[in-house]
Write a protein that holds these residues in place. Structure first.
Motif, PDB file in Angstrom:
ATOM      1  N   PHE A 222       0.824  -1.204   0.000  1.00  0.00           N
ATOM      2  CA  PHE A 222       0.000   0.000   0.000  1.00  0.00           C
ATOM      3  C   PHE A 222       0.862   1.260   0.000  1.00  0.00           C
ATOM      4  CE2 PHE A 222      -2.136   3.341   2.530  1.00  0.00           C
ATOM      5  CZ  PHE A 222      -3.182   3.621   1.668  1.00  0.00           C
ATOM      6  N   PHE A 223       1.841   1.319   0.869  1.00  0.00           N
ATOM      7  CA  PHE A 223       2.674   2.520   0.952  1.00  0.00           C
ATOM      8  C   PHE A 223       3.534   2.704  -0.306  1.00  0.00           C
ATOM      9  CE2 PHE A 223       1.931   1.851   5.575  1.00  0.00           C
ATOM     10  CZ  PHE A 223       1.327   3.072   5.830  1.00  0.00           C
ATOM     11  N   MET A 224       3.987   1.622  -0.897  1.00  0.00           N
ATOM     12  CA  MET A 224       4.746   1.727  -2.141  1.00  0.00           C
ATOM     13  C   MET A 224       3.856   2.239  -3.278  1.00  0.00           C
ATOM     14  SD  MET A 224       7.958   1.040  -1.838  1.00  0.00           S
ATOM     15  CE  MET A 224       8.331   0.852  -3.580  1.00  0.00           C
ATOM     16  N   ALA A 225       2.645   1.711  -3.384  1.00  0.00           N
ATOM     17  CA  ALA A 225       1.745   2.121  -4.460  1.00  0.00           C
ATOM     18  C   ALA A 225       1.315   3.579  -4.302  1.00  0.00           C
ATOM     19  CB  ALA A 225       0.521   1.208  -4.492  1.00  0.00           C
ATOM     20  N   ILE A 226       0.975   3.984  -3.090  1.00  0.00           N
ATOM     21  CA  ILE A 226       0.566   5.369  -2.857  1.00  0.00           C
ATOM     22  C   ILE A 226       1.733   6.324  -3.105  1.00  0.00           C
ATOM     23  CG2 ILE A 226      -0.109   7.009  -1.062  1.00  0.00           C
ATOM     24  CD1 ILE A 226      -2.425   5.421  -2.135  1.00  0.00           C
ATOM     25  N   GLY A 227       2.931   5.930  -2.688  1.00  0.00           N
ATOM     26  CA  GLY A 227       4.106   6.768  -2.946  1.00  0.00           C
ATOM     27  C   GLY A 227       4.355   6.949  -4.427  1.00  0.00           C
ATOM     28  N   SER A 228       4.202   5.882  -5.193  1.00  0.00           N
ATOM     29  CA  SER A 228       4.375   5.984  -6.637  1.00  0.00           C
ATOM     30  C   SER A 228       3.296   6.844  -7.272  1.00  0.00           C
ATOM     31  CB  SER A 228       4.362   4.586  -7.251  1.00  0.00           C
ATOM     32  OG  SER A 228       4.488   4.649  -8.651  1.00  0.00           O
ATOM     33  N   ALA A 229       2.063   6.718  -6.781  1.00  0.00           N
ATOM     34  CA  ALA A 229       0.973   7.528  -7.316  1.00  0.00           C
ATOM     35  C   ALA A 229       1.241   9.013  -7.111  1.00  0.00           C
ATOM     36  CB  ALA A 229      -0.351   7.132  -6.659  1.00  0.00           C
ATOM     37  N   ALA A 230       1.899   9.364  -6.033  1.00  0.00           N
ATOM     38  CA  ALA A 230       2.163  10.771  -5.735  1.00  0.00           C
ATOM     39  C   ALA A 230       3.181  11.393  -6.686  1.00  0.00           C
ATOM     40  CB  ALA A 230       2.644  10.911  -4.291  1.00  0.00           C
ATOM     41  N   ILE A 231       4.048  10.581  -7.294  1.00  0.00           N
ATOM     42  CA  ILE A 231       5.098  11.129  -8.166  1.00  0.00           C
ATOM     43  C   ILE A 231       4.857  10.806  -9.632  1.00  0.00           C
ATOM     44  CG2 ILE A 231       6.817  10.999  -6.326  1.00  0.00           C
ATOM     45  CD1 ILE A 231       7.937   8.491  -7.695  1.00  0.00           C
ATOM     46  N   VAL A 232       3.655  10.321  -9.964  1.00  0.00           N
ATOM     47  CA  VAL A 232       3.409   9.871 -11.334  1.00  0.00           C
ATOM     48  C   VAL A 232       3.535  11.013 -12.340  1.00  0.00           C
ATOM     49  CG1 VAL A 232       0.907  10.192 -11.162  1.00  0.00           C
ATOM     50  CG2 VAL A 232       1.829   8.526 -12.752  1.00  0.00           C
ATOM     51  N   ASP A 233       3.152  12.243 -11.956  1.00  0.00           N
ATOM     52  CA  ASP A 233       3.249  13.365 -12.881  1.00  0.00           C
ATOM     53  C   ASP A 233       4.650  13.950 -12.946  1.00  0.00           C
ATOM     54  OD1 ASP A 233       0.706  13.356 -13.894  1.00  0.00           O
ATOM     55  OD2 ASP A 233      -0.115  14.739 -12.411  1.00  0.00           O
ATOM     56  N   ARG A 234       5.461  13.675 -11.971  1.00  0.00           N
ATOM     57  CA  ARG A 234       6.842  14.161 -12.001  1.00  0.00           C
ATOM     58  C   ARG A 234       7.745  13.240 -12.808  1.00  0.00           C
ATOM     59  NH1 ARG A 234       7.934  15.898  -5.641  1.00  0.00           N
ATOM     60  NH2 ARG A 234       6.188  17.367  -5.450  1.00  0.00           N
ATOM     61  N   VAL A 235       7.592  11.964 -12.597  1.00  0.00           N
ATOM     62  CA  VAL A 235       8.475  10.993 -13.254  1.00  0.00           C
ATOM     63  C   VAL A 235       7.955  10.623 -14.636  1.00  0.00           C
ATOM     64  CG1 VAL A 235       9.531   8.712 -13.053  1.00  0.00           C
ATOM     65  CG2 VAL A 235       9.171  10.110 -11.004  1.00  0.00           C
ATOM     66  N   GLY A 236       6.657  10.465 -14.775  1.00  0.00           N
ATOM     67  CA  GLY A 236       6.082  10.068 -16.050  1.00  0.00           C
ATOM     68  C   GLY A 236       5.643   8.616 -16.045  1.00  0.00           C
ATOM     69  N   ARG A 237       4.603   8.319 -16.824  1.00  0.00           N
ATOM     70  CA  ARG A 237       4.053   6.960 -16.840  1.00  0.00           C
ATOM     71  C   ARG A 237       5.021   5.951 -17.441  1.00  0.00           C
ATOM     72  NH1 ARG A 237       1.150  11.475 -15.639  1.00  0.00           N
ATOM     73  NH2 ARG A 237      -1.119  11.230 -15.801  1.00  0.00           N
ATOM     74  N   ARG A 238       5.544   6.275 -18.614  1.00  0.00           N
ATOM     75  CA  ARG A 238       6.416   5.328 -19.314  1.00  0.00           C
ATOM     76  C   ARG A 238       7.669   5.026 -18.492  1.00  0.00           C
ATOM     77  NH1 ARG A 238      10.559   5.222 -23.233  1.00  0.00           N
ATOM     78  NH2 ARG A 238      10.283   3.541 -24.755  1.00  0.00           N
ATOM     79  N   THR A 239       8.225   6.035 -17.860  1.00  0.00           N
ATOM     80  CA  THR A 239       9.423   5.831 -17.043  1.00  0.00           C
ATOM     81  C   THR A 239       9.141   4.888 -15.886  1.00  0.00           C
ATOM     82  OG1 THR A 239      10.198   8.055 -17.608  1.00  0.00           O
ATOM     83  CG2 THR A 239      11.199   6.997 -15.695  1.00  0.00           C
ATOM     84  N   LEU A 240       7.996   5.062 -15.232  1.00  0.00           N
ATOM     85  CA  LEU A 240       7.641   4.183 -14.120  1.00  0.00           C
ATOM     86  C   LEU A 240       7.451   2.746 -14.585  1.00  0.00           C
ATOM     87  CD1 LEU A 240       5.166   6.402 -12.063  1.00  0.00           C
ATOM     88  CD2 LEU A 240       7.475   5.708 -11.419  1.00  0.00           C
ATOM     89  N   PHE A 241       6.825   2.555 -15.746  1.00  0.00           N
ATOM     90  CA  PHE A 241       6.652   1.204 -16.271  1.00  0.00           C
ATOM     91  C   PHE A 241       8.006   0.558 -16.579  1.00  0.00           C
ATOM     92  CE2 PHE A 241       2.103   2.136 -17.262  1.00  0.00           C
ATOM     93  CZ  PHE A 241       1.571   0.971 -16.736  1.00  0.00           C
ATOM     94  N   LEU A 242       8.928   1.318 -17.147  1.00  0.00           N
ATOM     95  CA  LEU A 242      10.248   0.764 -17.465  1.00  0.00           C
ATOM     96  C   LEU A 242      11.004   0.382 -16.196  1.00  0.00           C
ATOM     97  CD1 LEU A 242      11.364   3.133 -20.372  1.00  0.00           C
ATOM     98  CD2 LEU A 242      10.818   0.698 -20.538  1.00  0.00           C
ATOM     99  N   ILE A 243      10.992   1.264 -15.190  1.00  0.00           N
ATOM    100  CA  ILE A 243      11.667   0.957 -13.920  1.00  0.00           C
ATOM    101  C   ILE A 243      11.035  -0.274 -13.283  1.00  0.00           C
ATOM    102  CG2 ILE A 243      12.102   1.795 -11.583  1.00  0.00           C
ATOM    103  CD1 ILE A 243      12.220   4.626 -12.734  1.00  0.00           C
TER     104      ILE A 243
END
Length: 524
Positions: A222-243
């Motif tokens: 839960f904490f990992m998913a919420i943390g990622s959701a908070a930075i989705v607009d900073r990092v970008g969708r495609r970048t998060l999928f690749l990581i």
């Protein structure tokens, strides 16, 4: 869902229990198809990414409640309430939803599609314009929605055929179907549904320890998913999928090696390390697939196929779950750690697919993101249309009081109350859009339209006055004709020079001494 919960809680046989699960799933299908679409459309543009990503991440809230509830109730021996209590707790989300759904507004895109423009503007103004339906951002979004719906209507096809009718839609469906399978076939299904077998493979046999590990894992997820959701607009969708895919491939490879080492050598250290690797693997999974599975799917779909495309994604996930339910337990018992090799190869395929086919959608509105996949410049057209409709005009309040003139707004961008609208430099260079020339042409056209409208108003007023004047003269004429019968002093109507034009403009009274007997009455 409430009916299914009631049936499950008082189940007296396995058949009744299975039927209750079917009822819960049937009701859940309606909620899971409607909720993310509405959340995405109502979210403030700059907050849409994190809010929509948080929606799917909140799945772990239910998982946490279930994991920690069962952690406690499984220690209850000699009573059926050990499983009835978790069953009963399923009613809580449904009760909350049934209570609060009456306060949820309708989708503005749905309202526009049904011709209810004012209601859509009011909702956009309330949630995106601080209560002002004439706020520039509300105008921008409303105009963009209108244009997008017109563009989509031109390509409209019946039913689900439209999902594959255009090249852009086929691109979308390729990604959506792939993400549906990836979200369940990345190895996460092993832990989500068969953590008992996985932990036994790692050498952990105690039931209390298994339930504790599962409960802690859900909190971590839960904490990992919420943390990622908070930075989705900073990092970008495609970048998060690749990581995410790179990390899962490495972590699952280590998981496979440690499981093989544990089985071949009986090393307890390898078994304990496997638990840590499971947390590492899920950390990478939660970076992208937990928050973005729904968010990315809804973003890339245009309004007219958004619900149907999202339903296809849910169907794909359900189909993938069938594989997890009936293949994974058999394969784990038969092959053990060797079965993990299949997922290593599949994760490598996922990484290649994500690298070549997933597009970045950061920083775009829903309409621009959907138009991006059509590949014909539609996204630029929508962006220019939405901004240009509010660019070179005066913004006035309902009372007509002047608030801000087009001369006070930069021809390059829009700034009002902290909101900023502009065409990106890349888009400007690609389209060679001349902002200064567009500003001058827009101002010239609006000036011409204003003069034309002014002349039309003047002409309409003149015609109205002429009509009223003629009506008044006709009434006078009728009164004059009726006067010999109501007034002893007879009146004779004489022809005026304008009689030929049927517009008599004077009445000539004749004295009683000069009148003829039975004077003729002339009608124009």
């Amino acid at each position: 869902m409430l009916g299914g919960v009631a049936l499950q809680t008082q189940s007296a046989s396995i058949e009744q229990f299975i039927l209750s699960r079917g009822l819960i799933g049937f009701g859940l299908g309606f909620a899971t198809n409607a909720a993310p679409l509405l959340i995405t459309e109502l979210a403030y543009p700059t907050q849409r990414g994190p809010i929509t990503a948080s929606y799917n991440s909140s799945w772990y809230l239910g998982s946490i409640v279930a994991a920690w509830t069962t952690f406690g109730t499984f220690r209850m021996t000699g009573t059926t309430w050990s499983w009835r209590i978790p069953s009963l707790l399923q009613a809580l989300p449904s009760v909350l939803q049934l209570t609060l759904v009456w306060f949820v507004p309708e989708s503005p895109r749905f309202l526009v599609s049904k011709g209810r423009d004012r209601e859509a503007k009011e909702i956009l103004g309330k949630y995106h314009g601080d209560g002002n339906m004439n706020h520039p951002l509300a105008d921008y979004e409303f105009n963009e929605i209108k244009e997008a719906l017109l563009m989509e209507k031109e390509l409209e096809q019946p039913s689900y055929i439209r999902l594959f009718a255009t090249k852009g839609n086929r691109r979308r469906m390729r990604i959506i179907v792939a993400l549906g399978f990836f979200s369940q076939w990345s190895g996460n299904g092993l832990v989500s549904y068969y953590i008992n077998l996985v932990l036994e493979t790692a050498g952990i046999e105690q039931t209390s320890l298994k339930t504790l590990i599962n409960a802690i894992l859900q909190l971590f997820n839960f904490f990992m998913a919420i943390g990622s959701a908070a930075i989705v607009d900073r990092v970008g969708r495609r970048t998060l999928f690749l990581i995410s895919n790179c990390g899962m491939l490495v972590a699952f490879g280590l998981w496979t090696m440690l499981s093989a080492l544990r089985e071949q050598t009986g090393s307890k250290v390898a078994g304990q390390a496997t638990v840590g690797i499971i947390f590492l693997y899920y950390g990478f999974y939660d970076i992208a697939y937990s928050p973005l599975l729904v968010a990315y799917t809804v973003e890339i779909l245009p309004f007219n196929v958004r619900a149907k495309g999202f339903a296809v994604m849910n169907f794909t996930v359900s189909f993938a779950l069938i594989f997890n339910q009936y293949v994974n337990p058999v394969a784990l018992k038969k092959l053990g750690w060797k079965y993990y090799l299949f997922y290593c190869g599949w994760l490598a395929f996922e990484l290649v697919f994500v690298y070549f086919y997933l597009w970045e959608t950061k920083g775009r509105t829903l309409e621009q993101t959907a138009a991006l996949f059509d590949g014909d410049g539609s996204d630029d057209a929508l962006q220019e249309y939405g901004a240009e409709r509010i660019r070179h005009r005066s913004l006035t309040s309902d009372s007509g009081e002047h608030m801000i003139s087009h001369r006070e707004i930069s021809p390059r961008s829009e700034k009002y109350n902290g909101e900023h609208f502009e065409m990106s430099t890349v888009t400007q260079q690609r389209t060679r859009y001349d902002w200064n020339r567009a500003h001058e042409e827009r101002a010239r056209r609006e000036s011409q339209l204003y003069r034309r409208d002014s002349q039309m108003v003047v002409e309409q007023n003149r015609q109205r006055r002429e009509h009223q004047r003629r009506e008044s003269r006709i009434q006078e004429l009728v009164d004059s004709i009726m006067d010999p019968y109501t007034n002893p002093a007879r009146v004779n109507l004489t022809r005026s020079p304008s009689y030929a034009n049927h517009t008599p403009d004077r009445l000539s009274p004749v004295s009683s001494t000069t009148k003829k007997a039975n004077p003729p009455l002339y009608f124009p």
